[in-house]
Design an enzyme around this catalytic site. Structure first.
Site, mmCIF file in Angstrom:
data_model
loop_
_atom_site.group_PDB
_atom_site.id
_atom_site.type_symbol
_atom_site.label_atom_id
_atom_site.label_comp_id
_atom_site.label_asym_id
_atom_site.label_seq_id
_atom_site.Cartn_x
_atom_site.Cartn_y
_atom_site.Cartn_z
ATOM 1 C CB SER A 274 9.127 -1.272 -3.874
ATOM 2 O OG SER A 274 9.307 -0.435 -5.010
ATOM 3 C CG ASP A 275 2.330 -1.029 -4.237
ATOM 4 O OD1 ASP A 275 1.334 -1.517 -3.700
ATOM 5 O OD2 ASP A 275 2.276 -0.443 -5.340
ATOM 6 C CD1 TRP A 276 3.244 5.510 -6.794
ATOM 7 C CD2 TRP A 276 2.822 4.363 -8.665
ATOM 8 N NE1 TRP A 276 3.170 6.407 -7.822
ATOM 9 C CE2 TRP A 276 2.912 5.732 -8.994
ATOM 10 C CE3 TRP A 276 2.566 3.470 -9.695
ATOM 11 C CZ2 TRP A 276 2.760 6.212 -10.294
ATOM 12 C CZ3 TRP A 276 2.406 3.937 -10.987
ATOM 13 C CH2 TRP A 276 2.514 5.284 -11.280
ATOM 14 C CE1 TYR A 277 7.894 9.392 -3.844
ATOM 15 C CE2 TYR A 277 7.940 8.744 -6.157
ATOM 16 C CZ TYR A 277 8.294 9.624 -5.158
ATOM 17 O OH TYR A 277 9.050 10.743 -5.455
ATOM 18 C CB ALA A 278 6.366 1.071 -1.196
#
Ligand code: GLC
Length: 717
Positions: A274-278
């Site tokens: 996943s992307d950052w905190y997505a």
């Protein structure tokens, strides 16, 4: 008894054996990525011993593109691997990831600038060097290449991708993956690539980062998917899911996009991070009422590793206990991650040599200079004011970026030191040691005084590196404040003016073009921006770059891109029809896609196709002769465009289907051949099915997308 520690066994056998020995908690630990933040170091060591962390992201903020990172050094990597291998129950190594987007110690041109070189082999070489320098630091995974097709220069991340065209971007995608990964990931000089951000992030509405965006599946498949398809076919080991939504569904929670298309249709065998905190952000997007639901939606959709928000480690145990997440899906995610770790050789030797070279190698800098020279684009050269004389004239080299260093490196550089950066002024002094140079780069009045004392002026304008990258959107893509005023004042002195623009994104340059005799787009080309620009300014190098993205005449024209669909009322192959376009400007961009000048000239002749009619499964061959009609040797990027004139669904007015960078001596000619196969003749049509339809096709060849040199053929049933 097979044992996963036996390096003579296959990756698949070792993975299955290890998987069979893991507890649920250990499996979930492999899905967990945490920050390498300095302040978390002690906690991280405990996690490594307990097998609760799979990877660290070498960033301490979500804006690694522009913020200083407070992260642990490479010595900590050895320590953590030691703990993981020798003190955790199963000895599973960590796999740290880092945003090495256009170089690690040696910084190359930004990816958008790299695309302006139209030279996949150079992109591949740059990725190879970046891989070596990253691996020597102890990190074997990069969060690159970024493959978002972008058509809005207000979006700061346009600099991080390869421009507006699916075909050009796809070529750069494959080159990047091959450069990072090489022939085998077990080669300790290679790193795992990460095709990001799957998919459609570049559509961010209004150029606002993280904003909602949308498109049809038809548009998604024909415009945004090709670069990811190319990356998967090149063997990309990982993919990063994007923040944005498509069709009302956040990609991070889209089983259709992540599992059906990426893992199913494209056959992606690696893992999705996943992307950052997505995952947590699914709550913000309104599709998850809490973190547990967010964890369920993302994991069920196909996100295998959780970047930073701990949703998986907190909630997957309960979701598995409740039977909402199957053990098969859990094993699928863990298997994908373990296989990449085995392929990287991390189980056998995850350690970095602390004495490895931390210096920038001369040969890397030399390549960086050659690469930067190929990427710069000559936009104007009236009365051949360029090349500059190497002696005999007083030349003022002034401007807010004339002696800049950090700005030239561009966004997304992890190497924040100024070591090895040469300014434009230093480059000029080295390229023309006999020239009489007057410089000023801080006070505007001093710059004007320097210009007043000189016979010619090189004015270096552009952007800070901080005005590009993630979380760096602007509402107006004019030059930064004050720079046009300076140019106007210099112009009033009535001397030849050469504007050198050091920027990451496309900028509005209509007045710059009007007030300058020559304009060189030097981009943010990394360490060698200064020397490369100077070599071009003094004619030691003949410029050859071509724009990978359309340059608007005004911000109000955005979005403006060459490969758009036909206007219903009137067809105009040169962007948009004057009659139906804005009243207050032309339907034309300032500079079109594929445009760039040279110090020589090239003529095109003899465009032919092999067959006037072909069937859908035949290949069409296009030939054109290019001649250097000037008196300086140079490169020409020969482009081939196609227009599908009759199709069940609308098709773009033109689509790039081939390009070749050729080098010609004065007076020399070369025949350039393009083959148009099924992949290039077809598109994703009705029902999302790839098809090649009968009908008329126009073929164009030339030095930019506005070429009028064309011929036609027909595909018959
Ligand atoms: C950022 C970016 C992504 C990057 C990741 C790790 O938010 O969106 O491109 O790889 O976080 O730094």
């Amino acid at each position: 008894m097979k044992n996963y520690k036996d390096k003579n066994l296959s990756v698949r056998v070792r993975t299955e054996d290890l998987l069979s020995r893991m507890t649920i908690e250990e499996k979930i630990g492999q899905l967990n990525q945490l920050s390498a933040k300095l302040s978390d170091a002690d906690e991280m060591r405990k996690n490594a011993v307990q097998g609760l962390v799979s990877s660290r992201v070498m960033a301490s903020t979500a804006f690694a593109g522009n913020e200083e990172q407070e992260i642990t050094g490479f010595d900590e990597i050895n320590l953590l691997q030691e703990l993981a291998l020798n003190q955790s129950r199963l000895g599973i190594p960590l796999m740290d990831g880092w945003d090495i987007v256009h170089g690690q110690r040696t910084i190359f041109p930004l990816p958008l600038a790299q695309a302006a070189g139209w030279a996949p082999e150079l992109v591949q070489r740059a990725a190879e060097i970046a891989a070596l320098e990253t691996a020597e630091w102890g990190v074997r995974w990069t969060f690159a290449p970024m493959l978002d097709i972008a058509r809005d220069p207000r979006w700061g991340r346009i600099v991080e991708g390869f421009g507006e065209d699916p075909y050009l971007c796809a070529q750069m995608a494959a080159a990047s993956v091959k450069g990072f990964q090489g022939e085998s990931l077990s080669d300790k000089r290679r790193i795992a690539a990460c095709a990001k951000h799957y998919i459609g992030y570049g559509m961010s509405c209004g150029g606002r980062d993280y904003s909602a965006c949308d498109c049809s599946e038809h548009e998604l498949r024909n415009t945004y998917l090709p670069p990811f398809k190319a990356a998967v076919e090149a063997g990309a080991a990982t993919v990063m899911a994007s923040f944005n939504e498509i069709g009302g569904e956040p990609v991070t929670g889209s089983k259709h996009l992540l599992t059906d298309i990426l893992k199913g249709e494209l056959g992606f065998q690696g893992f999705v991070v996943s992307d950052w905190y997505a995952i947590h952000q699914l709550i913000n997007q309104g599709v998850a009422e809490n973190r547990k639901e967010a964890a369920y939606i993302a994991f069920d959709a196909g996100v295998d590793m959780d970047m930073l928000d701990l949703c998986y480690s907190e909630h997957l145990p309960a979701l598995i206990e409740e039977g909402r997440i199957s053990k098969e899906r859990l094993d699928d995610a863990v298997r994908r991650i373990l296989e990449v770790k085995f392929r990287l050789g991390l189980f056998d030797d995850p350690y970095v040599d602390p004495n490895a070279s931390q210096r920038i190698r001369d040969e890397h800098m030399e390549f960086a200079k050659v690469f930067a020279e190929k990427c710069m684009v000559l936009l104007k050269n009236e009365n051949n004011v360029l090349p500059l004389p190497k002696s005999g004239r007083k030349i003022a080299v002034i401007g807010p970026l004339a002696e800049a260093k950090r700005a030239l490196m561009g966004s997304w550089t992890q190497n924040k030191s100024d070591e090895g950066i040469q300014t434009i002024v230093e480059g000029v002094q080295a390229a023309a040691p006999e020239a009489e140079i007057i410089t000023a780069s801080s006070l505007y009045d001093e710059m004007l005084m320097a210009a007043q004392r000189a016979e010619m002026v090189v004015l270096v304008l552009g952007e800070s590196d901080r005005r590009n990258g993630e979380h760096a959107c602007i509402a107006d893509i004019e030059l930064p404040v004050g720079q046009l005023e300076l140019l106007r004042a210099v112009r009033r002195l009535g001397k030849p003016v050469v504007s050198v623009i050091c920027s990451g994104r496309p900028l509005v340059l209509e007045e710059v073009d009007h007030l300058s005799d020559a304009v060189l787009y030097a981009w943010h080309s990394g360490h060698q921006t200064g020397p490369a620009a100077a070599e071009i300014l003094f004619g030691n190098v003949n410029p050859s770059g071509k724009l990978p993205v359309t340059f608007p005449r005004t911000t109000g024209q955005i979005p403006i891109y060459y490969n758009h669909k036909p206007n219903a009322r009137q067809i105009d192959e040169y962007y948009y029809p004057e009659s139906t376009d804005y009243f207050d400007t032309t339907g034309k961009p300032m500079y079109p896609f594929g445009y760039g000048l040279s110090y020589t000239t090239f003529a095109y002749s003899g465009l032919t196709i092999d067959k006037e009619k072909i069937t859908a499964d035949e290949v069409q061959t296009v030939r054109v002769t290019v001649t250097n009609t000037g008196n300086m040797e140079g490169d020409e990027i020969v482009q081939c465009y196609l227009r599908d004139c009759s199709s069940a669904l609308t098709r773009p007015l033109k689509e790039l289907k081939g390009f070749q960078r050729i080098h010609l001596a004065p007076g020399a000619s070369q025949e350039v051949v393009f083959t148009l196969d099924r992949e290039k003749l077809g598109y994703y049509g009705k029902g999302g099915k790839f098809c090649v339809e009968p009908g008329k096709f126009m073929v164009y060849t030339g030095g930019n997308c506005l070429t009028e040199m064309c011929t036609q053929f027909e595909i018959v049933k």
